[in-house]
Design a protein around this motif. Structure first.
Motif, PDB file in Angstrom:
ATOM      1  N   LYS A   1      72.737  46.527  41.492  1.00 25.36           N
ATOM      2  CA  LYS A   1      73.942  45.837  41.932  1.00 25.36           C
ATOM      3  C   LYS A   1      74.927  46.809  42.580  1.00 25.36           C
TER       4      LYS A   1
ATOM      5  N   TYR B   1      78.116  34.397  44.407  1.00 25.96           N
ATOM      6  CA  TYR B   1      76.672  34.617  44.484  1.00 25.96           C
ATOM      7  C   TYR B   1      75.929  33.441  45.118  1.00 25.96           C
ATOM      8  N   THR B   2      76.387  32.222  44.867  1.00 27.83           N
ATOM      9  CA  THR B   2      75.716  31.062  45.461  1.00 27.83           C
ATOM     10  C   THR B   2      75.846  31.079  46.976  1.00 27.83           C
TER      11      THR B   2
ATOM     12  N   LEU C   1      73.798  33.955  48.411  1.00 30.32           N
ATOM     13  CA  LEU C   1      72.369  33.634  48.366  1.00 30.32           C
ATOM     14  C   LEU C   1      71.984  32.670  49.479  1.00 30.32           C
TER      15      LEU C   1
ATOM     16  N   LEU D   1      78.902  38.554  48.098  1.00 25.96           N
ATOM     17  CA  LEU D   1      78.312  39.174  46.911  1.00 25.96           C
ATOM     18  C   LEU D   1      79.344  40.055  46.199  1.00 25.96           C
TER      19      LEU D   1
ATOM     20  N   CYS E   1      71.679  38.414  43.290  1.00 23.38           N
ATOM     21  CA  CYS E   1      72.305  37.088  43.256  1.00 23.38           C
ATOM     22  C   CYS E   1      71.622  36.177  42.243  1.00 23.38           C
TER      23      CYS E   1
END
Length: 328
Positions: free
Chosen positions: A319, A213-214, A217, A208, A248
């Motif tokens: 965040k 982010y993928t 996640l 993160l 995310c």
């Protein structure tokens, strides 16, 4: 069936349900106390309600004489369904040997299953001998009395990579985890939960922070199910993970999914408005609701209400809070 028989049947069923309802509120027997105990949704024992953050404190509705036989039968079916115990089982089906530069070690694949569930409710993690050893050492510091009779596989100077030693340790570690989980205070301890979840969470938060982010996640979605089952009596414990998932999804431009997880997090903070994630989450949810065309006025009112009660302070964004988690 004549009327007298029908009335007798109703009375017997009512008495049976009443006895069971009464027994569910009495103290557990010594035999029950020694059983591996998972959190039971109804009539949860509360040794320390404030510590466990139990939100559902409403008692189960007792049956009454105005119920028909059919209603009493349905009531009893619902009671059994709600009181079904949820336990976790540990299996170590396989291992792999890792050689990294000058080091060599065995990774044990741990499958954590929820009893009575399908494969979708299993979690898979990997740990090495030194991870188990560190857990054991940490637990001895806090639970010396409970750990008095718990044995731990000893190190050997040679033969650590033979099939015989590896298979022995597989069985030993499986029994070790099952025994730890059977002890209530150890099962609920941060050290035990961290052993099962922290490495994956650290990796996810690292992704993160790096903008992956993928990948973050993907890891968070895997670990949150296990984290939730381990902290069943403390719903606030998974709020940071839920909020990381929100971050995310939001940065991946999936506002609907972000809002969905945000609602789950907010529901756990309903009576914990002083929690550090509450206002940043509320602020993010207002933005998401506006973007999705949902009602954001009620969220805005909660935010304004909080501001009137608190002194103006520097509040991090959601965040900013997320990237600070699990920083070594």
């Amino acid at each position: 069936m004549d009327q007298d028989s029908h009335c007798t049947g109703e009375r017997e069923l009512l008495e049976a349900v009443s006895r069971i309802t009464t027994s569910s509120t009495t103290s557990p027997s010594a035999e029950e106390e020694n059983q591996p105990e998972a959190e039971i949704p109804c009539q949860v024992r509360k040794e320390n309600p404030e510590k466990d953050d139990l939100q559902d404190s409403s008692a189960t509705l007792s049956p009454n004489s105005s119920m028909t036989t059919k209603e009493l039968q349905e009531y009893w079916r619902n009671e059994k369904r709600q009181c079904k115990q949820i336990k976790l089982l540990f299996e170590i089906p396989s291992t792999r040997i890792v050689e990294h530069h000058l080091s060599k070690y065995v990774m044990y694949k741990i499958i954590i299953l929820q009893t009575g569930s399908f494969d979708s409710n299993k979690s898979v993690i990997e740990r090495r001998y030194s991870d188990f050893e560190r857990l054991h050492r940490n637990l001895l510091e806090e639970f010396s009395e409970e750990m008095e009779d718990v044995t731990f596989p000893k190190k050997t100077l040679t033969g650590n990579f033979t099939e015989e030693i590896i298979n022995e340790r597989k069985l030993a570690f499986k029994d070790y985890l099952r025994l730890l989980y059977s002890m209530k205070y150890i099962r609920r301890s941060k050290k035990f939960i961290d052993f099962l979840t922290r490495p994956e969470l650290q990796e996810a938060y690292g992704c993160l922070r790096g903008g992956q982010y993928t990948k973050a996640l993907e890891i968070l979605s895997e670990v949150i199910g296990l984290q939730e089952r381990l902290t069943r009596g403390n719903p606030v414990a998974i709020v940071p993970t839920l909020c990381a998932i929100v971050v995310c999804h939001k940065d991946l431009e999936n506002p609907a999914s972000a809002f969905e997880y945000g609602e789950k997090a907010l529901s756990r903070l309903r009576v914990h408005t002083s929690h550090r994630y509450y206002i940043p989450l509320l602020d993010t949810m207002i933005t998401l609701a506006y973007e999705l065309g949902k009602d954001f006025l009620s969220l805005q009112e909660k935010l304004e209400e909080w501001k009137t009660k608190k002194d103006p302070i520097r509040v991090f964004t959601l965040k900013e809070l997320a990237v600070r988690e699990y920083v070594r």
